[in-house]
Design an enzyme around this catalytic site. Sequence first.
Site, short mmCIF file in Angstrom:
data_model
loop_
_atom_site.label_atom_id
_atom_site.label_comp_id
_atom_site.label_asym_id
_atom_site.label_seq_id
_atom_site.Cartn_x
_atom_site.Cartn_y
_atom_site.Cartn_z
CG HIS A 197 -7.17 -5.95 1.47
ND1 HIS A 197 -6.99 -5.22 2.04
CD2 HIS A 197 -5.17 -5.57 1.15
CE1 HIS A 197 -6.10 -4.52 3.36
NE2 HIS A 197 -5.48 -4.74 2.90
CG HIS A 231 -2.11 -1.35 1.62
ND1 HIS A 231 -2.84 -1.55 0.05
CD2 HIS A 231 -2.13 -2.10 2.40
CE1 HIS A 231 -3.37 -2.52 0.44
NE2 HIS A 231 -2.67 -2.76 1.65
#
Lengths: 332, 209
Positions: free
Chosen positions: A219, A57
Site C-alpha cells: 500500500h 490486489h
Amino acid sequence: MKKLINQPENFVIECLGGLFKAHSDKLDFTEDIHCVVRKDAPIGGKVGLATGGGSGHLPVFLGYVGKGMLDGCAVGDVFASPSSDQMLAVTKRVNSGKGVVYIYGNYGGDVMNFDMAAELAELEDIDVRTVLVTDDIASAPPEEKTRRRGVAGMVFAFKIAGAKAELGGSIEEVVGVTERALSNIRTMGVALSPCTVPMVGKPTFTINDDDMEIGMGIHGEPGITREKLESSDRITSRMMNALLKDLGPSKGDKLAVMVNGLGATPLEELYIMYGKIFDLLTEKDLRVHRAYIGEFATSMEMAGASITLFRLDDELTSLLDYHAETPFFSQY
Amino acid sequence: MDVVISGKNVRESLIRVSDALFENADYLTSLDQKLGDGDIGITMTKIARTLKSYVTEQPFEDIGKSLVELGLVINRNAPSSIGTLLSTAILRAGKVVINKKEISTGDLAAMLDAANNGIKERGKSKLGDKTIIDALDPASKTFSELINEGVNLNDASMKALQSAEDGRDRVTGLESRVGRASWLGERTKGCIDPGAEVFVIILKSIIGI
C-alpha cells in the site's frame, strides 16, 4: 489519473459485478456482493477457510476462493478492510459445522474487523480460529516478527490450508500445518513506481523516475531503503541475501519460489529475476521444488516485484502439490 | 446502600447518549480532521440514530441481552474503527449482565471494566497511546474502587467523570500512537484525542449532566 474506469466510487462494485458474470459457475455471494463464496459452499465435513482484505490486489484475496483453496472472502474498498459484518456473513455461509479458519494479512483494520467477526461468530456457536500472515521481512526485524505485514506469501498459506482442509483435516490440523507453513515462508519486495487509489485520484507516494524502494509495502508503506535503480541481477541478489538470512535454510533443503509482479512489471522481467534466483539457490545447494512466476498479489498498477521463498518438508510438499482450481489459480 | 438500576433507567440513559452524540457530531469531526480522516462525526451520527431506533423498539427486559443485540446492530450500522470499538464495548458490557432485569452498582462497575478490556483487546492499544482508553481506563478504575469502598453511585460517577476528563487532558500533549493519527507523529501533539473526548461525552450523558 489515467484509468479505464467509470465513476471512481463504483470501482469495487463494478469489478465484482464483472467477476460474477465471468465466473458464475464457480463463485457466488451472500446478500452482499462484497461477500464472495465458493458456489458449492458450505462443503459438508470440511473445515471452512475464509480470508478478506481491501481491493486493489487481485488475484489476492478473492482470486483464491475455489476448490482446494479458500471457501470465502470478504472484500473491502480499495486498500480498506471489509466490515466485520461482511466477514461474519462469509463465515456463516462457509461453515459446515467443522469450524472456520481465518487466514489473512496482518493489517490493523483487518485484524480489528476479523477479531470482531470471530467474536460474533462465537455467539452463534461457530468455532473460529485465526492464522495471521506476517511474511514481509522488510516490515519489521526478526525479533518483532509478529508486527510484520502479510504479502504474497499468503498465497502459499491459502494453498497449504486449502489442501489440508480438502483432505479432511480437523480445524486444529489445518491451523497447525498453516502456521508451520508460514514459519517457513519469507517475502521481500521492490517498488519502482506508485499506484493510484481511484477514489483518491493521486499516487499513494512519489518516487523519482530513476529510483527504486526496496522493501516497500503493497500500500506504499515505507521500505528499507530508497536509492538509484540497479540492474535486475543486483537487486535480486540483495533481496535473496536478505531472504536467505532471515529464513536460514540448510544445504539440500527443498524450496518453492514465487516471483510476483506488483501490477505493471511484465512477465519477461519476472523471468529474468527467476533465472538469477535459480542460479543463486543452486550455488547454495538449495533445490527448487516448484516455481510460481506471475501476478499473485498486486498493488494495482504499481511497478515492481516480490520474491517469496517457502521451505518445504514432506507434508508441506504434498499439500503444495495437491490440485487446486479457482478462477485465478489452477494446479493439477 | 445498593442502588438498583432498571431496564427503563438504561433506556433513558441511552437516549441521552444518542442526543449528546447528535449534538457533538460536528465538534468531534473538527477534532478528527486534525488527526485522522475526519469521519468520526459521521460514525457518531450513525451510532446515535441506531441507538434511538433500537432503544425505542426494545423493552430492555433482559438488560444484558438487549445490550448484546445493540452492540451487534451498531457494528452493522457503523463499521468504522471507532464504531467497532464502541460496539465491542457495548457487547462486552452486555455479556456481564445477561439475564438480569435489574443491575446493581457493582454490575455497573463490572460492565465498565468489561467495556474497557474489550476495547483494549480489540484495538490493541494501551494507556498513553492517546486513544479512548486514556479516558475510559482511569474512569473504570476510579468507579470500581469507589463502589467497592461503598461510595454512593452519584459521587462515584462524578469522580469517574473527573478521572476520564483528566485522562483525556493528560494525553493531549502526547503523540498519537495507534491508527491513522499515528502517521502524523509530532503534528498530533496538542490536539485533543477525539476517541477520549467521545468517552467523556458518553459518560456525561449516561450520568445525566
